[in-house]
Design an enzyme around this catalytic site. Structure first.
Site, mmCIF file in Angstrom:
data_model
loop_
_atom_site.group_PDB
_atom_site.id
_atom_site.type_symbol
_atom_site.label_atom_id
_atom_site.label_comp_id
_atom_site.label_asym_id
_atom_site.label_seq_id
_atom_site.Cartn_x
_atom_site.Cartn_y
_atom_site.Cartn_z
ATOM 1 N N TYR A 290 0.814 -1.217 0.000
ATOM 2 C CA TYR A 290 0.000 0.000 0.000
ATOM 3 C C TYR A 290 0.849 1.270 0.000
ATOM 4 C CZ TYR A 290 -4.673 -2.005 0.362
ATOM 5 O OH TYR A 290 -5.851 -2.642 0.090
ATOM 6 N N GLU A 297 1.295 6.429 -7.165
ATOM 7 C CA GLU A 297 0.159 7.254 -7.579
ATOM 8 C C GLU A 297 0.497 8.733 -7.430
ATOM 9 O OE1 GLU A 297 -3.484 6.094 -5.678
ATOM 10 O OE2 GLU A 297 -3.007 3.963 -5.858
#
Length: 372
Positions: A290, A297
């Site tokens: 994560y 991102e």
């Protein structure tokens, strides 16, 4: 809901619990297990258990605080099930036992009913909802496996040069599986799964924002190495949810759907399989993946800011018929700020709580549980 603590597995459903563990008993080290089908509904979301040195305690609460004439669904209780009279509670009005509502024997005697179906039909009839979910999860597993396989083969063949070509080779397939994930938003709405549709909606929409607006709409991003890495991280996260379990199927299952779909994690949940390793991976692999995904991102959004300043894409300027303005560059800067600071904290804290709930909190944090 499956719980995994120190090698013991308890799989709770609204009407039953299935428990298995390895332990040292009168006959040495053996595998122990039992299944209980309750008289009425329990709160499987809050059900848990604790493993101590000399006992295992399960905390199971009724969904509604009503009187049960017995614990199990069938009138005949298992011979090994004993009553702890120190914790016994009685009902003042015992007449309720005489007014017991009619029950579905197919649910109370589920194992016997399934065995009868196997003898007569050769297979067990599955509910349409369950069959759909099995095929949906199988399709998602195949889709992400295809993406990872193609990227892996290209990297093995071409080395680092394949990284810049990842989007041209697997971009269309990745867009398809990401759009298909919007079905997970619909599942809670139609009662196919539990939970709120908002959580999968924001998760899927966040990825699709990066995929379609930040990558697809900007051709100069297609060859960036960060696209390869974000595809790899997203795919690994999803493959852990659908990863193949190495254990073999149970010999008594003859339904062909079982052989096709019994291995992936979500499918194992649908079919009531006890796969402790998959459960541990499902709620642990996010710890490294994560943060890496959030960083990738963020890099994609950051690299898009100068491109959007140049092209004015998605930006609305005055004058226009609606008399409104929208600065996409400012929006991306705010999105980046929210993604890195509160977004990371909320996602990581949510997954940490979910992991503690599923896998237990360890010996140091165990609580003394009492029967309800």
């Amino acid at each position: 809901m499956q719980r995994f603590v120190d090698g013991a597995i308890a799989d709770f459903s609204p009407v039953s619990v299935s428990f298995s563990a390895n332990g040292h008993g009168a006959r040495g080290v053996n595998a122990y297990k039992f299944d209980l089908h309750f008289y009425s509904l329990i709160d499987d979301e809050q059900a848990t258990f604790v493993v101590s040195d000399n006992k295992i305690e399960l905390l199971i609460r009724k969904l509604e605080p009503a009187w049960w004439p017995r614990l199990v669904a069938t009138p005949q209780k298992p011979h090994w099930l004993k009553v702890d009279f120190d914790r016994w509670r009685t009902e003042d009005d015992m007449e309720q036992e005489k007014d017991e509502a009619p029950r579905d024997v197919r649910q109370d005697y589920e194992k016997e009913y399934n065995d009868l179906q196997r003898q007569e039909l050769g297979y067990v009839k599955e509910k349409t909802k369950k069959v759909y979910l099995m095929f949906y999860n199988l399709a998602m597993f195949v889709g992400y496996l295809y993406v990872v396989s193609v990227m892996g083969v290209l990297y093995y063949r071409d080395g680092y040069n394949s990284i810049t070509k990842a989007y041209s080779h697997v971009g269309n397939a990745f867009k398809f599986v990401q759009l298909l994930q919007y079905l997970e938003v619909m599942h809670p709405l139609f009662g196919y799964t539990k939970g709120s549709p908002l959580v999968p909606f924001f998760q899927v929409s966040g990825r699709n924002f990066i995929l379609f607006l930040m990558i697809e709409w900007e051709p100069r991003m297609h060859a960036k190495p960060v696209v390869f890495y974000v595809f790899l991280i997203w795919s690994l996260v999803e493959l852990i949810r659908y990863v193949i379990c190495p254990s073999s199927p149970r010999s008594h299952r003859t339904n062909i759907l079982f052989y096709l779909c019994s291995y992936p994690f979500y499918l194992s949940q649908l079919l009531g399989r006890e796969v402790g390793l998959l459960t541990w991976l499902r709620y642990t692999i996010w710890i490294p993946l994560y943060p890496m995904g959030i960083v990738c991102e963020g890099i994609i959004v950051l690299r898009n800011i100068p491109y959007i300043e140049e092209t004015k894409r998605f930006t609305v300027e005055m004058p226009n018929k609606l008399n409104i303005t929208f600065d996409m560059v400012l929006f991306l800067k705010l999105y980046l700020l929210l993604l890195i600071l509160p977004g990371t904290y909320l996602v990581m804290s949510h997954m940490s709580k979910l992991r503690a709930k599923k896998l237990g909190r360890g010996r140091g944090k165990r609580r003394q549980l009492h029967a309800d």
